[in-house]
Design an enzyme around this catalytic site. Structure first.
Site, mmCIF file in Angstrom:
data_model
loop_
_atom_site.group_PDB
_atom_site.id
_atom_site.type_symbol
_atom_site.label_atom_id
_atom_site.label_comp_id
_atom_site.label_asym_id
_atom_site.label_seq_id
_atom_site.Cartn_x
_atom_site.Cartn_y
_atom_site.Cartn_z
ATOM 1 N N HIS A 106 2.351 -1.052 -2.031
ATOM 2 C CA HIS A 106 1.468 -1.949 -1.278
ATOM 3 C C HIS A 106 0.746 -2.903 -2.214
ATOM 4 O O HIS A 106 0.715 -4.123 -2.000
ATOM 5 C CB HIS A 106 0.462 -1.111 -0.471
ATOM 6 C CG HIS A 106 -0.519 -1.949 0.311
ATOM 7 N ND1 HIS A 106 -1.712 -2.381 -0.223
ATOM 8 C CD2 HIS A 106 -0.473 -2.414 1.587
ATOM 9 C CE1 HIS A 106 -2.368 -3.079 0.681
ATOM 10 N NE2 HIS A 106 -1.639 -3.119 1.791
ATOM 11 N N CYS A 130 14.536 -11.152 3.017
ATOM 12 C CA CYS A 130 13.118 -11.492 2.903
ATOM 13 C C CYS A 130 12.334 -10.398 2.186
ATOM 14 O O CYS A 130 11.107 -10.407 2.194
ATOM 15 C CB CYS A 130 12.510 -11.764 4.272
ATOM 16 S SG CYS A 130 12.625 -10.378 5.429
#
Length: 860
Positions: free
Chosen positions: A434, A807
């Protein structure tokens, strides 16, 4: 001996087997003799005054290392009676290293006496002393502390005899043979091999040796200037034209660069005397030779030269060492001046080098020692005061005080603090954790997986190796390009995107044949993407739009709503916020495509996990703390990455997606020029999931057409993140106009690896060859790549014109871009700060794939 009379000498003294005289027509090849030998031949062809030189090829040097006999006497005889020579390494690549050069071979008592009459006793002593030192250290492997080159010659000779029990060798041929053998064997030493391998050299990399007649650099001052120096014609830091270098009288080799040396500037300089003033004719000759090298060798070169009694000798020329900004400036200048083609200028800059241009970096001469080195997750360097929470980062920003956010690992609730921090350091995590993903999107330097450090939240301290003990508020520097963590302040160099950078990227864009978009979650990131000329937004993760201030409170109210009407009331308050976000994104991108992914993460990620946050939420919702805790516990999932997230959230709570879709359509209608929004459904596994969501989206679109009287189009696509979605891409393509492969999650699910935890063992796996590379940073073309290929083939079979892309974070990796290009993908999408890298990498692939790759630059 200058180039003009070298031919006669070669004819009179033919080279011995294994040695090739460097002449304009000699069979010298960089692949067989090394870069230095090939470059010297080019200098000879240009007519530069290079002393007579012979090149020993890789096979000959390898044989010498293995004990093969070599005619050193015959080689030496080719240089003439009583001539001193040097031996220098010549490897295939400069950064592969090599043994140190040895000068003044042939110095002995007889040569010393002879030279004392010719150049003076002091100069003869200097030559002999330097050679005794070099021979003792590099050949005899004696302690350098016992052999000061400036000590009296009798003392040096006595020290040598005392150490080895034999006199210093007086036979020049034996000296040369010993030096060649020592340098050949040094190349095969364990440490030398490991250093080469670290630079990417093959295990069987060869070494050539260059034997060159000495241009002494010392002499009788009454007979003219003598000395040595180096000169270059561009600044290695900026790439701008500037004559720099140092020169030292009565010296050899690179002594002018030694600390404390009484050297002169080469060019006129207000800081001190210069060679240009002392020997203007020699300076003018060097400038002329530098210009000749630039135009004929097609490169900016640093020239090593020696002056002997007023006569200039060029000993070598090497490619100027340069920073990443200088590499761009030099390549563009060479192409602009017509010396190299534009396509070659593009190829001369490595795509990954652009990261150094886009972010601050630690000054190369800082000389700082890292407390630890962890995983480099987002490039750039930053210095700030340590903060241990997002709230503390916000407070620091309010005080206009730079901060480094240090966390064990980051979560959604930290994003608002991550936006405001100068840098991010986490104890856990890997390259696609993250913290890493968010930091790259923001362009914030980030280091993750710093497991040598210990974070004590209660005491508010960060401890680590070497007695590191830092408290909140202490200064810390991190380097997200190298993974270094440094206590204190480091001097930083700020990035500059100058005209050369823009020119190079424009040339790259003219040549590449795959699109490059950016992953942007906010208007700020979209502006960065426009600045770096992304062709659009390939992924907008809408969840990150809900994490600021009042929005997060409304989002939490929606999550806690028991009745559908209460949930809808909260969503009605979020609608204008989302609409404003999308309107701004469309406005910034000015007609370029924007792909918006509907809400993906599980709802519990929007809820606090710490006691203080839970109390604040209870107060905001006017609920008992116990009830808030219970609700959070009920929403928390055992395995949230595989739980109620993505499309599962949209099917279970469809009103959330309805609100987002309405905001998208209304924003598109409010934007000029009119855009066709691209809506992407996350975490699809089945065709039916797409059918259900598409029906809801079509319904919302119809409602807005009726309400506004306006007609509009939209494109619906799917984010392929599960192996099943890739395998069933043909079914899914029936209802999707584009498929974008989310390679972060697809890699995670294919391998069964947690991208947040894999950092614990990934280094060991790569080191032992379990994985060739970290699959989260370089696309696994065999496993994950096969799923992409299968998905692409099956989708095209159903819908031939379907748009395909990736992506995930792999979109900014050159090797992964190559894979996508080979399979005909329309574009890649990466974090904004990696867009220039992706543009340049795509151009490299197109130029090389065209079969029109230009001639390579000089070997050295």
């Amino acid at each position: 001996m200058l180039r003009g009379n070298r031919s006669a000498a070669v004819q009179q003294n033919p080279s011995v087997p294994g040695a090739t005289p460097i002449t304009p027509t000699a069979p010298i090849r960089a692949a067989a003799h090394g870069g230095r030998a090939k470059c010297l031949q080019r200098l000879v062809r240009l007519g530069l005054p290079v002393p007579r030189t012979e090149a020993l090829d890789f096979d000959t040097v390898r044989g010498i290392a293995n004990g093969a006999r070599f005619d050193a006497a015959g080689l030496l005889a080719g240089f003439g009676e009583g001539v001193l020579v040097s031996v220098r390494p010549s490897s295939a690549a400069d950064d592969w290293g090599g043994p140190r050069s040895v000068l003044n071979i042939g110095m002995c008592d007889a040569a010393h006496a002879r030279l004392a009459h010719g150049v003076g006793a002091a100069a003869a002593d200097a030559l002999y002393g330097r050679f005794i030192h070099a021979y003792a250290v590099q050949v005899a492997r004696l302690d350098p502390e016992d052999f000061d080159p400036a000590a009296p010659i009798p003392d040096l000779l006595a020290a040598y005899r005392a150490a080895l029990g034999e006199p210093f060798p007086q036979d020049p041929a034996r000296q040369l043979g010993d030096v060649l053998r020592a340098m050949a064997r040094a190349w095969d030493g364990v440490s030398a091999r490991l250093m080469r391998q670290a630079q990417g050299a093959p295990a069987d990399a060869g070494l050539g040796l260059v034997v060159q007649r000495m241009a002494l650099g010392v002499g009788d001052p009454r007979r003219g200037e003598s000395g040595s120096g180096l000169i270059q014609f561009v600044d290695g830091a900026t790439g701008q034209p500037q004559i720099t270098g140092r020169y030292r009288s009565q010296s050899q080799g690179r002594e002018a660069l030694l600390p404390g040396a009484d050297s002169l500037f080469v060019a006129r300089d207000p800081r001190g005397p210069a060679l240009e003033d002392r020997c203007p004719e020699i300076f003018a000759a060097l400038v002329e030779q530098g210009a000749l090298c630039r135009t004929r060798l097609r490169e900016e070169m640093q020239i090593e030269f020696t002056i002997g009694h007023g006569t200039l000798h060029v000993l070598d020329a090497v490619r100027v060492t340069r920073s990443a900004p200088a590499a761009v400036a030099i390549a563009v200048a060479l192409a602009t001046d017509g010396i190299i083609p534009e396509s070659e200028a593009v190829l001369r800059v490595e795509p990954r080098a652009l990261l150094d241009l886009l972010h601050p970096r630690i000054a190369p001469d800082a000389g700082l020692r890292a407390a630890t080195t962890a995983i480099a997750a987002s490039p750039g360097a930053a210095t700030g005061r340590i903060v241990f929470s997002a709230a503390a980062a916000q407070a620091a920003a309010a005080r206009e005080e730079p901060a480094i956010l240090v966390r064990r690992e980051t979560a959604s609730g930290d994003v608002h603090g991550m936006h405001l921090a100068q840098g991010i350091l986490t104890i856990r995590g890997g390259p696609t954790s993250h913290a890493a993903v968010i930091a790259r999107g923001l362009g914030v330097p980030c280091v993750v997986g710093a497991r040598d450090l210990a974070l004590d939240d209660g005491a508010g301290r960060l401890t680590g190796p070497g007695g590191l003990d830092l408290a909140e508020g202490d200064l810390l520097t991190i380097d997200g390009g190298t993974g270094a963590v440094i206590a204190g302040v480091a001097p930083l160099i700020e990035p500059e995107l100058d005209a050369s950078f823009r020119t190079l990227l424009s040339w790259a864009d003219e040549r590449r044949d795959i699109g490059v978009r950016a992953n942007c979650d906010s208007p700020a990131e979209a502006r960065i993407a426009r600045r770096f000329e992304a062709e659009g937004i390939g992924l907008c993760r809408t969840e990150n739009m809900f994490l600021d201030g009042g929005r997060l409170t409304i989002m939490r109210e929606m999550i806690f709503a028991e009745a559908a009407s209460d949930r809808q009331a909260a969503l009605d308050r979020l609608l204008p916020v989302q609409r404003a976000d999308f309107t701004e994104l469309f406005r910034i991108m000015a007609g370029r495509p924007v792909t918006i992914r509907l809400l993906d993460p599980p709802l519990h990620e929007f809820l606090p996990a710490d006691t203080e946050g839970i109390r604040d939420l209870a107060a905001a919702l006017d609920l008992p703390v116990a009830e808030v805790k219970a609700r959070i516990a009920a929403l928390t999932e055992v395995n949230p990455m595989l739980g109620m997230r993505g499309v599962r959230l949209g099917i279970t709570l469809p009103e959330i997606y309805d609100m987002q879709v309405r905001a998208i359509f209304e924003a598109a209608l409010a934007t000029q020029p009119r855009v066709t929004p691209e809506i992407m459904i996350p975490l699809i596994s089945t065709r039916r999931e797409v059918e259900i969501v598409k029906a809801r989206i079509d319904t919302v679109a119809a409602e807005i057409r009726v309400e506004t009287g306006e007609n509009f189009d939209y494109a619906l696509g799917v984010m392929v993140e599960t192996p099943r979605a890739a395998l069933r891409a043909g079914d899914i393509a029936d209802h999707a106009s584009f498929l974008s492969f989310g390679t972060n999650d697809l890699t995670q699910m294919t391998y069964g690896l947690s991208r947040d935890d894999a950092g614990r063992f990934m280094a060991a796996y790569v080191a032992q060859g379990v994985f060739p590379d970290d699959p989260f940073t370089r696309l696994d073309t065999q496993g994950v790549g096969e799923l992409l290929a299968i998905g692409a083939t099956r989708a095209r079979a159903v819908r031939p014109g379907i748009t395909l892309s990736i992506c995930g974070e792999h979109g900014g990796d050159p090797d992964s871009i190559a894979f996508c290009r080979d399979r005909g993908f329309a574009y890649v999408s990466c974090s904004p700060f990696r867009v220039p890298l992706a543009r340049l990498a795509a151009a490299h692939l197109a130029i090389r794939g065209s079969g029109l790759s230009p001639t390579a630059p000089p070997d050295r």
